[in-house]
Design an enzyme around this catalytic site. Structure first.
Site, PDB file in Angstrom:
ATOM      1  N   CYS A   9      37.317   3.891  17.059  1.00 33.35           N
ATOM      2  CA  CYS A   9      38.440   3.598  16.182  1.00 33.35           C
ATOM      3  C   CYS A   9      38.431   2.112  15.849  1.00 33.35           C
ATOM      4  CB  CYS A   9      39.807   3.951  16.765  1.00 33.35           C
ATOM      5  SG  CYS A   9      40.004   5.681  17.153  1.00 33.35           S
ATOM      6  N   ARG A  35      32.866   2.228  13.928  1.00 35.76           N
ATOM      7  CA  ARG A  35      33.623   2.533  15.144  1.00 35.76           C
ATOM      8  C   ARG A  35      34.196   3.950  15.127  1.00 35.76           C
ATOM      9  NH1 ARG A  35      34.885  -2.359  17.830  1.00 35.76           N
ATOM     10  NH2 ARG A  35      36.510  -1.307  18.996  1.00 35.76           N
ATOM     11  N   TRP A  83      37.942   7.688  15.395  1.00 35.60           N
ATOM     12  CA  TRP A  83      36.997   8.540  16.124  1.00 35.60           C
ATOM     13  C   TRP A  83      37.872   9.404  17.027  1.00 35.60           C
ATOM     14  CZ3 TRP A  83      35.488   9.482  21.238  1.00 35.60           C
ATOM     15  CH2 TRP A  83      34.266  10.174  21.380  1.00 35.60           C
ATOM     16  N   ASN A 124      43.819   1.875  18.777  1.00 40.14           N
ATOM     17  CA  ASN A 124      42.481   2.174  19.282  1.00 40.14           C
ATOM     18  C   ASN A 124      42.581   2.206  20.799  1.00 40.14           C
ATOM     19  OD1 ASN A 124      39.733   2.207  19.992  1.00 40.14           O
ATOM     20  ND2 ASN A 124      39.575  -0.009  19.825  1.00 40.14           N
ATOM     21  N   GLY A 125      42.186   3.327  21.408  1.00 43.61           N
ATOM     22  CA  GLY A 125      42.272   3.454  22.866  1.00 43.61           C
ATOM     23  C   GLY A 125      42.800   4.827  23.218  1.00 43.61           C
ATOM     24  N   GLU A 153      13.774   7.028  24.473  1.00 40.63           N
ATOM     25  CA  GLU A 153      14.470   6.336  23.392  1.00 40.63           C
ATOM     26  C   GLU A 153      14.116   6.963  22.031  1.00 40.63           C
ATOM     27  OE1 GLU A 153      16.904   4.524  23.202  1.00 40.63           O
ATOM     28  OE2 GLU A 153      16.804   3.499  21.292  1.00 40.63           O
ATOM     29  N   LYS A 195      16.855   8.602  19.491  1.00 43.35           N
ATOM     30  CA  LYS A 195      16.977   8.201  18.085  1.00 43.35           C
ATOM     31  C   LYS A 195      16.896   9.422  17.178  1.00 43.35           C
ATOM     32  CE  LYS A 195      18.291   5.086  18.511  1.00 43.35           C
ATOM     33  NZ  LYS A 195      18.569   4.109  19.512  1.00 43.35           N
ATOM     34  N   GLU A 214      20.029  11.787  17.496  1.00 36.68           N
ATOM     35  CA  GLU A 214      21.334  11.292  17.063  1.00 36.68           C
ATOM     36  C   GLU A 214      21.451  11.126  15.558  1.00 36.68           C
ATOM     37  OE1 GLU A 214      20.635   6.742  18.650  1.00 36.68           O
ATOM     38  OE2 GLU A 214      22.676   7.405  18.404  1.00 36.68           O
ATOM     39  N   HIS A 228       5.635  21.284  34.615  1.00 37.77           N
ATOM     40  CA  HIS A 228       6.540  21.898  35.586  1.00 37.77           C
ATOM     41  C   HIS A 228       7.727  22.596  34.920  1.00 37.77           C
ATOM     42  CE1 HIS A 228       4.252  20.144  38.832  1.00 37.77           C
ATOM     43  NE2 HIS A 228       4.290  18.979  38.216  1.00 37.77           N
ATOM     44  N   LYS A 283      30.139   3.554  17.230  1.00 38.06           N
ATOM     45  CA  LYS A 283      29.286   2.494  17.768  1.00 38.06           C
ATOM     46  C   LYS A 283      29.814   1.925  19.071  1.00 38.06           C
ATOM     47  CE  LYS A 283      26.021  -0.752  16.843  1.00 38.06           C
ATOM     48  NZ  LYS A 283      24.837  -0.006  17.249  1.00 38.06           N
TER      49      LYS A 283
END
Ligand code: F6R
Length: 616
Positions: free
Chosen positions: A2, A27, A75, A101-102, A488, A492, A495, A511, A611
């Protein structure tokens, strides 16, 4: 998560509020909304599910006039993304509006109390309770003083907040409050601006006020701002921070998207970080704020981080264990926070790695390790972030604002920061000589040039992206340091392209994951010229035997790899195999981007993500 903005001053509020939201959209982008105090003395707003662009379109017809206002990009945590749950939220009278925000952790209890006393709720969010709490205190003990009304309201809340409040009966004022979620304020001759982070304030001021935990602020239209502590006492000298990058750093500058821009910025970011580091301590790392004796006594390192930064943590372990010979534990912060036992020694160093410096899980983990007696060293990109402020020492990687939600340039720059730490420790512990460290530093200096070569080969990634056209899943394989490169690369890809990708240590594949393989199944194998090269080749053979299509990441001239792969993403020879992850990952960043673009997705704002993950 947010983003919030606020403005009060001489100018119309709407242009800055929308532009600020656009800058903060990374955000969260589930919904957006704006509220302005009109000259007729009432609040007017627009809010809607979806992106800031949709809100901006709606605002064209809404004609919001007024010189003070607040706005929000969401968000979703509590309540689905919808028009109804979009901020700002207003009290029953419609004269008090808030953006938050929170998370208000005790919102259920507060909501029940407020409903019992006659308040009517319009959304399913936790945030709406704040508007009603302010309404109560405004009409009650605060006696029409907005700062006091907000102060009393937040004193009843548990959790985290960055808050901006607008009240039709306190014209011109915007009141802000902060606990655990960041908030910065710029005071200018045109008025006062507030935002979740400085990206929204670029170009407005050279320095900003950073609210500390528990503080509140009253923003006035004359461009003055007073800061208060949680008891309502004036803070004589609020914390300030200089903005050391120019506004153009957060613009596209001719690139098609921020991801492309930030991938391309990696060589410069690393060069900047390497500048003036060599000295009598091998690598000069004053940011550690530890003496040689203290460093020499470190017998364990705990690294905590999340997501891409966690992958940097894995590489940090490789650097420190191999160069400084100190045992390292790497934990995902969200796991460490709820572990029953965390074992530290009297000389354990805690390292937190966080691009934003605001990731709630990482901050909680650092607080826990500090509580156990560890010194905390932060590697972060954001100046003045909570991670920096709460740590004993901080290395800023100076990669410049990372706007794309998925991290690229911070990943490689943080790895360089981790190398500094490992080399500094290695010298202090007598595990490497000054000459060996200088050699390593010069090898690091070669990395930007090697990345530039990879950037020039982006056509290889574009061609390889076709392999993923009809895929439903994929496997990324690597050994040693490059099992992390595989992790990584897979992160990438999933996402931003929403294509499932699983990373596995190449030797471990047999395995279990080998059962996934069938004709055409895409496998990305990182197989540079290193001491496990031949072992990885054998694993590639195992994939091919089952019909998989292999995309290799290999060193120029490797004649063993090319015949096995449908495509090879070539990297130039890297002087030390520990530094290969810094170079090889750039191909995987570009590959993920091309796969996502091929699928028609917005690479900068992948669905469901944000983010700065400021909730646990
Ligand atoms: C992935 C990504 C995330 C972040 C994670 C931690 O591309 O960006 O996985 O790495 O949310 O964020 P920071 O580093 O800000 O703590």
């Amino acid at each position: 998560m947010c983003g919030i903005v606020g403005y009060t001053g001489k100018l119309q509020a709407q242009p800055f509020l929308l532009q600020g939201l656009a800058a903060l959209e990374y955000r969260g982008y589930d919904s957006a909304g704006i509220e302005v105090l009109s000259p007729d003395g009432s609040l007017h707003g627009v809010k809607c599910q979806g992106r800031v662009a949709t809100l901006t379109q709606r605002c064209q017809t809404a004609n919001l006039v007024g010189t003070s206002g607040i706005a929000h990009t969401r968000w979703a945590t509590h309540g689905a993304p919808s028009d109804r749950n979009a901020h700002p939220h207003v009290d029953c009278s419609g004269r008090i509006a808030i953006v938050h925000n929170g998370i208000i952790e005790n919102f259920r209890e507060l909501r029940a109390q407020l409903i019992a006393s006659g308040h009517e709720f319009k959304s399913e969010t936790d945030s709406e309770v704040i508007a009603h709490l302010i309404e109560d205190s405004w009409n009650g003990p605060a006696k029409g003083d907005l700062l006091e009304a907000v102060r009393i309201a937040v004193s009843r809340c548990e959790g985290s907040w960055a808050l901006a409040v607008l009240c039709a009966d306190a014209p011109g004022q915007v009141v802000c409050a902060r606990r655990r979620s960041p908030l910065v304020i710029a005071t200018t001759p045109d008025g006062c601006y507030a935002a979740s982070d400085i990206t929204a304030l670029a170009g407005k001021a050279k320095s900003v006020i950073q609210l500390d935990d528990g503080q509140l602020a009253v923003l006035n239209p004359q461009g003055t701002c007073s800061v208060f502590d949680e008891d309502g006492n004036l803070v004589a000298e609020p914390t300030t921070m200089t903005i050391d990058w120019d506004a153009s750093a957060a613009t596209l500058g001719g690139y098609p998207d921020f991801m492309a821009k930030e991938i391309a910025e990696q060589p410069e970011a690393i060069r900047r970080l390497l500048k003036d580091r060599l000295g009598k301590h091998g690598i000069e790392l004053d940011e550690l704020t530890m003496t040689d004796e203290e460093l020499a006594s470190i017998d364990k390192v705990y690294v905590v981080a999340c997501g891409t930064s966690y992958h940097v943590g894995l590489i940090t372990r490789d650097f420190i264990e191999n160069w400084a010979k100190v045992p390292v534990v790497v934990e995902q912060a969200s796991e460490l926070n709820y572990k029953q036992s965390v074992l530290v020694t009297d000389h354990t160093l805690c390292v937190i790695i966080t691009q934003s410096g605001e990731t709630a899980d990482t901050l909680t983990a650092a607080r826990r390790l500090r509580g156990l007696g560890c010194k905390v060293f932060a590697i972060t990109n954001v100046l003045g972030s909570t991670a920096a402020r709460e740590s004993d020492g901080t290395l800023y990687i100076k990669a410049g604002p990372e706007v794309c939600v998925c991290s690229t340039k911070a990943y490689t720059a943080q790895m360089v920061g981790a190398a500094f730490l490992a080399l500094r420790l290695a010298l202090a512990k007598g595990k490497m000589t000054q000459a060996e460290i200088e050699k390593k530093y010069h090898q690091l200096e070669e990395v930007p040039g090697l990345i530039e070569k990879v950037l020039g080969r982006s056509w290889q990634d574009k061609e390889a992206s076709r392999v993923f056209r009809r895929a439903h899943s994929s496997l990324f394989l690597g050994r040693g340091v490059n099992s992390t490169t595989a992790a990584e690369g897979a992160l990438k890809l999933k996402e931003i392209s929403y294509l499932h990708a699983e990373a596995y240590a190449a030797g471990e594949m047999k395995h279990g994951p080998i059962a996934l393989l069938e004709p055409g199944f895409p496998v990305v194998a990182i197989v540079p010229q290193d001491h496990v090269h031949d072992k990885t080749i054998s694993n590639i053979q195992e994939c091919i035997a089952r019909g998989a299509t292999v995309v290799g990441v290999a060193t120029d001239g490797d004649e063993d790899v090319a015949p096995l792969c449908s495509n090879v993403l070539w990297i130039p020879p890297v002087p030390d195999e520990f530094l290969v992850p810094l170079v090889a990952v750039v191909h995987l960043q570009m590959l993920a981007r091309y796969v996502a673009l091929d699928r028609g997705y917005d690479v900068d704002k992948p669905r469901n993500l944000a983010k700065s993950v400021t909730v646990e």
